[in-house]
Design a protein around this motif. Sequence first.
Motif, PDB file in Angstrom:
ATOM      1  N   ALA A 170       0.842  -1.200   0.000  1.00  0.00           N
ATOM      2  CA  ALA A 170       0.000   0.000   0.000  1.00  0.00           C
ATOM      3  C   ALA A 170       0.880   1.253   0.000  1.00  0.00           C
ATOM      4  CB  ALA A 170      -0.919  -0.002   1.213  1.00  0.00           C
ATOM      5  N   ASP A 171       0.533   2.211  -0.852  1.00  0.00           N
ATOM      6  CA  ASP A 171       1.312   3.453  -0.958  1.00  0.00           C
ATOM      7  C   ASP A 171       0.351   4.638  -0.868  1.00  0.00           C
ATOM      8  OD1 ASP A 171       3.032   5.502  -1.431  1.00  0.00           O
ATOM      9  OD2 ASP A 171       3.603   4.881  -3.455  1.00  0.00           O
ATOM     10  N   PRO A 172       0.152   5.170   0.337  1.00  0.00           N
ATOM     11  CA  PRO A 172      -0.788   6.295   0.499  1.00  0.00           C
ATOM     12  C   PRO A 172      -0.420   7.517  -0.334  1.00  0.00           C
ATOM     13  CG  PRO A 172      -0.198   5.333   2.627  1.00  0.00           C
ATOM     14  CD  PRO A 172       0.732   4.751   1.615  1.00  0.00           C
ATOM     15  N   SER A 173       0.860   7.653  -0.707  1.00  0.00           N
ATOM     16  CA  SER A 173       1.281   8.858  -1.424  1.00  0.00           C
ATOM     17  C   SER A 173       0.683   8.952  -2.824  1.00  0.00           C
ATOM     18  CB  SER A 173       2.806   8.901  -1.521  1.00  0.00           C
ATOM     19  OG  SER A 173       3.294   7.835  -2.336  1.00  0.00           O
ATOM     20  N   VAL A 174       0.205   7.823  -3.382  1.00  0.00           N
ATOM     21  CA  VAL A 174      -0.363   7.865  -4.734  1.00  0.00           C
ATOM     22  C   VAL A 174      -1.840   8.236  -4.714  1.00  0.00           C
ATOM     23  CG1 VAL A 174       1.277   6.111  -5.486  1.00  0.00           C
ATOM     24  CG2 VAL A 174      -1.015   5.404  -4.785  1.00  0.00           C
ATOM     25  N   ILE A 175      -2.412   8.341  -3.520  1.00  0.00           N
ATOM     26  CA  ILE A 175      -3.822   8.712  -3.405  1.00  0.00           C
ATOM     27  C   ILE A 175      -3.913  10.232  -3.387  1.00  0.00           C
ATOM     28  CG2 ILE A 175      -5.928   8.466  -2.062  1.00  0.00           C
ATOM     29  CD1 ILE A 175      -4.869   5.844  -3.231  1.00  0.00           C
ATOM     30  N   ILE A 297      -8.318   8.079   5.768  1.00  0.00           N
ATOM     31  CA  ILE A 297      -8.976   7.782   4.495  1.00  0.00           C
ATOM     32  C   ILE A 297      -7.934   7.425   3.433  1.00  0.00           C
ATOM     33  CG2 ILE A 297     -10.319   8.770   2.606  1.00  0.00           C
ATOM     34  CD1 ILE A 297     -11.806  10.443   4.692  1.00  0.00           C
ATOM     35  N   ARG A 298      -6.853   8.187   3.401  1.00  0.00           N
ATOM     36  CA  ARG A 298      -5.803   7.930   2.407  1.00  0.00           C
ATOM     37  C   ARG A 298      -5.235   6.519   2.576  1.00  0.00           C
ATOM     38  NH1 ARG A 298      -3.597  11.986  -0.287  1.00  0.00           N
ATOM     39  NH2 ARG A 298      -4.186  13.471   1.352  1.00  0.00           N
ATOM     40  N   GLN A 299      -5.022   6.111   3.838  1.00  0.00           N
ATOM     41  CA  GLN A 299      -4.506   4.762   4.103  1.00  0.00           C
ATOM     42  C   GLN A 299      -5.517   3.707   3.687  1.00  0.00           C
ATOM     43  OE1 GLN A 299      -1.487   3.900   5.065  1.00  0.00           O
ATOM     44  NE2 GLN A 299      -1.959   1.712   5.103  1.00  0.00           N
ATOM     45  N   GLU A 300      -6.787   3.943   3.972  1.00  0.00           N
ATOM     46  CA  GLU A 300      -7.832   2.992   3.612  1.00  0.00           C
ATOM     47  C   GLU A 300      -7.931   2.829   2.093  1.00  0.00           C
ATOM     48  OE1 GLU A 300     -12.666   2.387   4.256  1.00  0.00           O
ATOM     49  OE2 GLU A 300     -11.530   3.763   5.531  1.00  0.00           O
ATOM     50  N   LEU A 301      -7.887   3.933   1.380  1.00  0.00           N
ATOM     51  CA  LEU A 301      -7.946   3.864  -0.081  1.00  0.00           C
ATOM     52  C   LEU A 301      -6.698   3.184  -0.650  1.00  0.00           C
ATOM     53  CD1 LEU A 301      -9.388   7.399  -0.922  1.00  0.00           C
ATOM     54  CD2 LEU A 301     -10.582   5.196  -1.015  1.00  0.00           C
ATOM     55  N   LEU A 303      -4.950   0.842   0.839  1.00  0.00           N
ATOM     56  CA  LEU A 303      -5.100  -0.592   1.085  1.00  0.00           C
ATOM     57  C   LEU A 303      -6.071  -1.220   0.092  1.00  0.00           C
ATOM     58  CD1 LEU A 303      -5.210  -0.816   4.994  1.00  0.00           C
ATOM     59  CD2 LEU A 303      -3.521  -1.858   3.472  1.00  0.00           C
ATOM     60  N   GLU A 304      -7.130  -0.491  -0.210  1.00  0.00           N
ATOM     61  CA  GLU A 304      -8.106  -1.003  -1.171  1.00  0.00           C
ATOM     62  C   GLU A 304      -7.465  -1.175  -2.548  1.00  0.00           C
ATOM     63  OE1 GLU A 304     -12.264   0.548  -3.166  1.00  0.00           O
ATOM     64  OE2 GLU A 304     -11.822   1.094  -1.089  1.00  0.00           O
ATOM     65  N   GLU A 305      -6.679  -0.176  -2.949  1.00  0.00           N
ATOM     66  CA  GLU A 305      -5.982  -0.267  -4.229  1.00  0.00           C
ATOM     67  C   GLU A 305      -4.942  -1.385  -4.209  1.00  0.00           C
ATOM     68  OE1 GLU A 305      -4.728   0.503  -8.086  1.00  0.00           O
ATOM     69  OE2 GLU A 305      -6.547   1.106  -7.018  1.00  0.00           O
ATOM     70  N   ALA A 306      -4.241  -1.519  -3.083  1.00  0.00           N
ATOM     71  CA  ALA A 306      -3.223  -2.563  -2.957  1.00  0.00           C
ATOM     72  C   ALA A 306      -3.831  -3.956  -3.043  1.00  0.00           C
ATOM     73  CB  ALA A 306      -2.462  -2.393  -1.645  1.00  0.00           C
ATOM     74  N   SER A 307      -5.049  -4.121  -2.505  1.00  0.00           N
ATOM     75  CA  SER A 307      -5.726  -5.419  -2.558  1.00  0.00           C
ATOM     76  C   SER A 307      -5.930  -5.866  -3.997  1.00  0.00           C
ATOM     77  CB  SER A 307      -7.071  -5.340  -1.832  1.00  0.00           C
ATOM     78  OG  SER A 307      -6.884  -5.080  -0.459  1.00  0.00           O
ATOM     79  N   ARG A 308      -6.172  -4.892  -4.873  1.00  0.00           N
ATOM     80  CA  ARG A 308      -6.371  -5.226  -6.286  1.00  0.00           C
ATOM     81  C   ARG A 308      -5.050  -5.553  -6.987  1.00  0.00           C
ATOM     82  NH1 ARG A 308     -10.376  -1.017  -5.735  1.00  0.00           N
ATOM     83  NH2 ARG A 308      -8.878   0.584  -6.348  1.00  0.00           N
ATOM     84  N   LEU A 309      -3.947  -5.129  -6.382  1.00  0.00           N
ATOM     85  CA  LEU A 309      -2.643  -5.305  -7.024  1.00  0.00           C
ATOM     86  C   LEU A 309      -1.847  -6.482  -6.472  1.00  0.00           C
ATOM     87  CD1 LEU A 309      -1.517  -1.561  -7.181  1.00  0.00           C
ATOM     88  CD2 LEU A 309      -2.468  -2.948  -9.032  1.00  0.00           C
TER      89      LEU A 309
END
Length: 556
Positions: A170-175, A297-301, A303-309
């Motif tokens: 998970a990379d919060p910086s890309v959100i 929120i940024r961390q949650e998003l 993680l959600e994106e990371a789950s897909r990757l």
Amino acid sequence: RLTREQAEAFGIDQQVLAQLSASAVLDETGRQMGLGVSEDKLAALTAADPAFRGMDGRFDRNQFEFVLSRVGMRPQDYLHNREQAAVRQQIIDAVAEGVSAPDTLLRNVALYRGEDRTVEYVPLPRSLVEPIEPPDEETLQSWFEEGKGNYADPEFRSIRYVKLEPEDIADPSVISDREVETFYQQQEDYYKTPERRTIEQITFPNTQDASAAYESLSAGTTFDDLVERQGLTREDASLGTLSRGDVADEAIAEAAFSLEEGEVSEVIEGTFGPVLLRVTEVIPEEVTPLSEVSDEIRQELALEEASRLVLDTYDAYEDARAGGASMQEAAEELQLEMKTVEAVDQSGQRPDGTALDGLPQSRELLSEAFQSEVDLENPAINMGANGFLFYEVADIIPARERSFEEVRDQVLADWTEAETDTRLAERAEELEKAIEQGASLDEIAAEIGQETTIKRGLKRGANDPDIGRAGVEAAFAVPMGGTGTFPSPTGDGRFLFKVTEVFEPASVSAEMVPEDVVERLTQGLENDLLDQLVARLQQEHQVTVNRAAMQRALTF
């Protein structure tokens, strides 16, 4: 992992053949009966399999295909096997479903479980045989040689591993800030605490009484006076501090949330009669600002994106290793962290005897690592529904036998412990024989300077705080008047006992048997019926085994 020889020694090969034989005759019976499963039912059974659920807990087609590819199975093969299992279950349910344990059996179980006993016991402390004189060196050396394996250093292994879960990539910086703001707006209600009010209520038997009470307020009567006149306290009248959604009666909710703080309502026709309301406190709606939750929120998003990757990252890691990259290189390329456990045995202990903490999937990882070779790339271990653990063995420190001189102190302590137990057991046996020959427990207690204790109401299977589970089992293993010994639950001696009373319950019924016991009995009856069914079907449908093919398969 068991070797072939170990599997055969445990009879696992025969158990597997028995299961295959039972499945074969059930499959043939289902075919002759024309049983089947609809496509909709088969789809529902597949979707219900937890192995195929995604992060949202629902069936995920990608997860389905990934899991099957990991075990080398095609989707059509899985669906065929699932259909066969469902057909077999139809036959099994027809035979065993609805079976219940008969009342006669349950009453006898209740009688067996309901019996209680009284025992008298005397402690036999280790001091009865202590001190134990040290043995000569020859005896100690001989005892060491007999148990030399107990003092050997186990095999240790150094293990490298890389964990791949959504939080690892998970990379919060890309959100972007815009994504965070959009999520906040979509979930706005989640970040709101609705207005709440502290509400008091007086319920009257009829509208006339309620109206009269309301009119009295204009004459100087207070709401508290009305509460007292109804024989209530402030606590009785309080509904609590509630949001509008917490008030079940819509009429009361409407009235309560239209009052000013301290104001008393007019008569309201509530569900349970006419009421007067008072609001004593108003807590305004609170909204958590975006600035306070943006990081969350940024961390949650992320993680959600990371789950897909995760699966893409898994493939990228495998591709890197297939291209010749080391574990360290593959991990660095994907910005994952490789960790190394310097030395650990198969039970998770370090060389200094301390336990290794924080090892992911520790039981499975250690089991697999101790079957692997050094620098061998192994299949990843699944971590839940969406994670993987890559590992390899970096080094093997072979097990070794330690010399007598290295462990002499431990050997002496162990010998002394064992000798104490042996002598105490012999002494206990002598005292038990004395009771059988007519001596009383009180006489034995006086002889060894102890006191007799009486324990009443022992129940079968209990774990008594004084004599432990072993003591209860021993008390129920002998008849009325029987004697015996058992180890102290604190490990500091033994107990000598005699059963002095046995009581059966005054009355028993099937309802007295606990539900979990009834379920186990019922399951046993269902299994017996199924075994009988399979035995009969095996007489109707002869099953043969191609032993040559089986042996060829077992050689791989």
